[in-house]
Design an enzyme around this catalytic site. Structure first.
Site, PDB file in Angstrom:
ATOM      1  N   ILE A  14       0.764  -1.067  -0.013  1.00 33.94           N
ATOM      2  CA  ILE A  14      -0.001  -0.035  -0.021  1.00 33.94           C
ATOM      3  C   ILE A  14       0.838   1.389  -0.005  1.00 33.94           C
ATOM      4  O   ILE A  14       0.622   2.392  -0.550  1.00 33.94           O
ATOM      5  CB  ILE A  14      -0.948   0.102   1.245  1.00 33.94           C
ATOM      6  N   GLU A 138      20.900  15.659  11.857  1.00 28.30           N
ATOM      7  CA  GLU A 138      20.528  17.036  11.294  1.00 28.30           C
ATOM      8  C   GLU A 138      18.964  17.152  11.630  1.00 28.30           C
ATOM      9  O   GLU A 138      18.436  18.207  11.981  1.00 28.30           O
ATOM     10  CB  GLU A 138      20.595  17.093   9.881  1.00 28.30           C
TER      11      GLU A 138
END
Lengths: 181, 181
Positions: A14, A138
């Site tokens: 899906i 980050e």
């Protein structure tokens, strides 16, 4: 074949994301009928219980988008496919908290939600905890928090500590202290 | 506003199933950048630690499609939206194991996997356990298994007991016995 087994008749993907893949299975049940099963595929995760020389548990405060709030958790991270869980745990501990561990002991591994997901979480305990280098990813915004076991249980009662891995680790630690005391 | 918050810029529903809904969020990060978050929505679950008059823990053996294997777990079930967790826990205990509880005590609630899912699991302990009527759902194939705490820890070591709620409950029970013993 197991009497309880559900045989896959058809599988459809899906969604394929960075963190999860979602599949929909049509299954054959033990009584001969068919049904569907919704499956979330995850590469697994690691988490580390680290206690400092001062006897404080090392936690991270983190915003969790599914909950739309900040919670306090043990440092943890997602496994890359094929990655050694202990290596991953050592890296995540240092990235997220700045603490290094000389060694890791495996405490327990568990499936977080086996009804719909295959995520397996490996929980470790750090030995020889020392200051290293704090360098979060980050895209990762975390704050280090250190608590005594008693303080951590208070935060569990108040709901700030509220995830499976951290709750399990605190009960393991409490059981150990009770068995010593 | 929290310094760690991730603001929703856009949300897209990827999948709407019977058990989960999958959403993809575009989020604004604390550093001003954007990223995506994969979210699995779940209505929550309950689970019950029931110990018989003979001191045995009541478990169910169940085939878990995401793992493609049978595992041993505490009886558990999915909350219907708006349903009282304790009512749900009493019902699931009797449906899956045939045991009735006179009363339930809340042990702990935790998010099973807060990195990608909002599933909150409420763990209860049954008081006054007695034989009721075994009547699993039509699509549910479960076998009742009763183990001492020591046997349950052996099954944890062998990997047959391997899910967050059952592992947590066993450590809670062990810690309590150690504090008494």
């Amino acid at each position: 074949m197991s009497r309880l087994e559900e045989k896959t008749i058809h599988r459809r993907t899906i969604f394929e994301g960075r963190v999860i893949r979602v599949e929909l299975d049509e299954v054959g049940l033990p009584n001969g009928k068919t049904s569907t099963r919704e499956l979330v595929r995850h590469s697994g995760a690691v988490s580390v219980l680290a206690v400092t020389g001062e006897g404080k548990i090392v936690l991270v405060r983190q915003y969790r988008k599914p909950l739309e709030k900040e919670i306090l958790e043990l440092p943890a991270g997602k496994l890359e496919p094929g990655e050694d869980p202990a290596d991953c745990a050592l890296r995540e501990l240092e990235e997220e908290t700045g603490y290094r561990a000389a060694e890791l002991t495996h405490l327990v591994s568990f499936y977080t939600s086996p009804g719909f997901a295959d995520e397996l979480l490996h929980l470790y305990e750090a030995q020889g905890v020392s200051e290293g280098t704090f360098r979060p990813d980050e895209d990762e915004f975390v704050e280090r928090v250190e608590l005594t076991l008693e303080e951590a249980f208070d935060r569990m009662k108040s709901g700030e500590i509220c995830d499976a891995k951290t709750v399990t680790a605190l009960y393991i630690l409490q059981g150990r202290e009770q068995s010593i005391g």
